[in-house]
Design a protein around this motif. Structure first.
Motif, mmCIF file in Angstrom:
data_model
loop_
_atom_site.group_PDB
_atom_site.id
_atom_site.type_symbol
_atom_site.label_atom_id
_atom_site.label_comp_id
_atom_site.label_asym_id
_atom_site.label_seq_id
_atom_site.Cartn_x
_atom_site.Cartn_y
_atom_site.Cartn_z
ATOM 1 N N VAL A 157 15.536 -8.053 -42.015
ATOM 2 C CA VAL A 157 15.887 -9.022 -40.979
ATOM 3 C C VAL A 157 16.286 -8.275 -39.714
ATOM 4 C CG1 VAL A 157 17.445 -10.924 -40.356
ATOM 5 C CG2 VAL A 157 16.712 -10.651 -42.729
ATOM 6 N N SER A 158 15.925 -8.820 -38.575
ATOM 7 C CA SER A 158 16.362 -8.249 -37.307
ATOM 8 C C SER A 158 17.890 -8.242 -37.231
ATOM 9 C CB SER A 158 15.798 -9.060 -36.140
ATOM 10 O OG SER A 158 16.535 -8.842 -34.964
ATOM 11 N N PRO A 159 18.510 -7.115 -36.847
ATOM 12 C CA PRO A 159 19.976 -7.089 -36.728
ATOM 13 C C PRO A 159 20.522 -8.156 -35.773
ATOM 14 C CG PRO A 159 19.105 -4.864 -36.665
ATOM 15 C CD PRO A 159 17.920 -5.787 -36.609
ATOM 16 N N LEU A 160 19.777 -8.450 -34.708
ATOM 17 C CA LEU A 160 20.215 -9.497 -33.783
ATOM 18 C C LEU A 160 20.203 -10.858 -34.462
ATOM 19 C CD1 LEU A 160 18.524 -8.477 -30.396
ATOM 20 C CD2 LEU A 160 20.952 -8.368 -31.010
ATOM 21 N N VAL A 218 26.003 -20.109 -44.763
ATOM 22 C CA VAL A 218 24.778 -19.328 -44.545
ATOM 23 C C VAL A 218 25.092 -17.837 -44.422
ATOM 24 C CG1 VAL A 218 22.847 -18.947 -42.953
ATOM 25 C CG2 VAL A 218 23.592 -21.266 -43.465
ATOM 26 N N VAL A 219 26.275 -17.510 -43.946
ATOM 27 C CA VAL A 219 26.621 -16.126 -43.603
ATOM 28 C C VAL A 219 26.373 -15.130 -44.734
ATOM 29 C CG1 VAL A 219 28.497 -14.602 -42.867
ATOM 30 C CG2 VAL A 219 28.253 -16.856 -41.826
ATOM 31 N N PRO A 220 26.803 -15.392 -45.986
ATOM 32 C CA PRO A 220 26.604 -14.378 -47.040
ATOM 33 C C PRO A 220 25.145 -14.137 -47.434
ATOM 34 C CG PRO A 220 28.358 -15.911 -47.641
ATOM 35 C CD PRO A 220 27.643 -16.505 -46.475
ATOM 36 N N LEU A 221 24.235 -14.999 -46.997
ATOM 37 C CA LEU A 221 22.832 -14.811 -47.347
ATOM 38 C C LEU A 221 22.203 -13.628 -46.628
ATOM 39 C CD1 LEU A 221 21.640 -18.535 -47.324
ATOM 40 C CD2 LEU A 221 21.842 -17.058 -49.328
ATOM 41 N N VAL A 222 22.814 -13.220 -45.517
ATOM 42 C CA VAL A 222 22.286 -12.119 -44.712
ATOM 43 C C VAL A 222 23.332 -11.023 -44.619
ATOM 44 C CG1 VAL A 222 21.322 -11.448 -42.485
ATOM 45 C CG2 VAL A 222 20.880 -13.731 -43.383
ATOM 46 N N SER A 223 22.936 -9.808 -44.942
ATOM 47 C CA SER A 223 23.845 -8.665 -44.888
ATOM 48 C C SER A 223 23.550 -7.824 -43.655
ATOM 49 C CB SER A 223 23.691 -7.816 -46.149
ATOM 50 O OG SER A 223 24.506 -6.660 -46.077
ATOM 51 N N LEU A 224 24.537 -7.680 -42.794
ATOM 52 C CA LEU A 224 24.406 -6.871 -41.585
ATOM 53 C C LEU A 224 24.938 -5.480 -41.877
ATOM 54 C CD1 LEU A 224 23.691 -6.901 -38.537
ATOM 55 C CD2 LEU A 224 26.057 -7.562 -38.091
ATOM 56 N N ARG A 225 24.060 -4.496 -41.803
ATOM 57 C CA ARG A 225 24.435 -3.111 -42.110
ATOM 58 C C ARG A 225 24.482 -2.302 -40.820
ATOM 59 N NH1 ARG A 225 24.215 -3.038 -47.525
ATOM 60 N NH2 ARG A 225 22.804 -4.480 -48.585
ATOM 61 N N GLY A 226 25.597 -2.447 -40.111
ATOM 62 C CA GLY A 226 25.726 -1.786 -38.816
ATOM 63 C C GLY A 226 24.907 -2.496 -37.765
ATOM 64 N N GLU A 231 19.546 -7.281 -43.845
ATOM 65 C CA GLU A 231 18.618 -7.775 -44.848
ATOM 66 C C GLU A 231 19.032 -9.132 -45.376
ATOM 67 O OE1 GLU A 231 18.369 -5.230 -48.225
ATOM 68 O OE2 GLU A 231 20.470 -5.464 -48.777
ATOM 69 N N CYS A 232 18.029 -9.923 -45.749
ATOM 70 C CA CYS A 232 18.234 -11.164 -46.487
ATOM 71 C C CYS A 232 18.350 -10.795 -47.960
ATOM 72 C CB CYS A 232 17.062 -12.116 -46.248
ATOM 73 S SG CYS A 232 17.143 -13.634 -47.231
#
Length: 334
Positions: A157-160, A218-226, A231-232
């Motif tokens: 997933v795009s970080p943005l 919805v927030v926990p479905l996508v992990s922002l790694r920095g 990723e979804c």
């Protein structure tokens, strides 16, 4: 400032006034919660469930209700838990599994309360993602899946994009005062369908409700790694091949959120296991083909049913769609 449920109800009423068939509102029990369902065509022989996308509600299907009723459907547009006029419980989960359960379990209980044994399940964006997850757990009542620009297709997933979901726009709209309102106005779509009278006001009222709920789920479905990776956690490409029901995938060729290439990837995976699988691209459409180009969308997805229903002796009216061919309005691969 946060708005109120009363203002949301009035904004929804203004939009639904444009629907030319009788519309009813049901508030049905889903476990400990109440969910709101807009019903049109009660008593018709076929049932269809409509699931809206992120930041939207059941009323966004207002341009499709009359068309569906005209070919014998009872249309049930559901406000997902935490959205629209359904209950907005605080989401306390931390994991993607809990997010999926939040939506799927409440939807299952809602549909059981409606007493529907068989239906077409149509979802847009987040609603399409929920529709897939629901069908994987409850395949028997689903006669067909219609997935419009489904969210969560790829793992990467795009970080943005991930940042957008992590710090939801509802947070700014709900607490941003004039700045939040101006930000909403600046970002509100200008495409056909979105600029209909009253729809922008409805969208604002939906997203300025006082408590975070569906947006937080919805927030926990996508992990922002920095700032460089995201990723979804449960992408559709990793579970879609477990489906065993007919599927019709739809997207717009101008969609900046869900690319045509992503939806086509899903189609390529599905057609290896499902013989009744279709893929349609609506030309000129952005993220919401059903809202922007309802006639083209209707003909592409329900074309066979339109013809058979109009030639049936039980046909209730002489409804016809606009004279736009599939070649002009969309691209279909089988």
């Amino acid at each position: 400032m946060p708005t109120s449920p009363e203002r949301l109800r009035e904004a929804e009423r203004k939009v639904l006034e444009r629907v030319k068939v009788p519309v009813e509102h049901e508030f049905v029990r889903a476990g400990n919660y109440i969910m709101h369902v807009i019903v049109a065509g009660r008593g018709n022989p076929k049932n269809i469930i409509l699931l809206h996308g992120h930041s939207m509600s059941a009323a966004f299907f207002y341009r499709n209700l009359e068309q569906l009723v005209s070919i014998g459907y009872c249309a049930n547009a559901v406000d997902l838990l935490g959205w629209g006029r359904s209950d907005r419980p605080e989401f306390k989960g931390k994991t993607a599994e809990e997010s999926i359960d939040y939506y799927v379990e409440s939807l299952q209980l809602c549909l059981e309360s409606l007493g529907l044994r068989e239906f077409v399940l149509l979802g847009h964006s987040l609603g399409a993602y929920v529709a897939v997850q629901y069908t994987l757990k409850n395949p028997l009542p689903v006669r067909k899946l219609v997935l419009i620009s489904p969210a969560g297709i790829e793992r990467k997933v795009s970080p943005l994009r991930a940042l957008y979901f992590a710090f939801t726009p509802q947070l700014l709209i709900r607490r941003g005062g004039l700045l939040g309102y101006l930000g909403f106005i600046a970002r509100y779509p200008r495409q056909p369908g979105f600029v209909a009278p009253g729809l922008r006001k409805l969208a604002y009222q939906l997203n300025a409700q006082p408590k975070p709920s569906g947006d937080a789920a919805v927030v926990p479905l996508v992990s922002l790694r920095g700032l460089s990776a995201a990723e979804c956690l449960f992408p559709l490409v990793e579970c879609i091949q477990r489906l065993r029901v007919p599927v019709h995938l739809v997207c717009g060729d101008m969609d900046p959120v869900v690319k045509v290439s992503e939806v086509k990837h899903l189609y390529e995976l599905l057609k290896n296991t499902i013989s009744d699988c279709h893929f349609t691209v609506i030309r000129g459409s952005d993220h919401c083909a059903f809202l922007e180009y309802p006639d083209e969308f209707f003909r592409a997805v329900f074309g066979d049913e339109i013809e058979s229903w109009q030639h049936s002796t039980c046909c209730p009216n002489d409804f016809t769609v606009s004279d736009v061919s599939l070649e002009e309005g969309s691209e279909r691969e089988q």
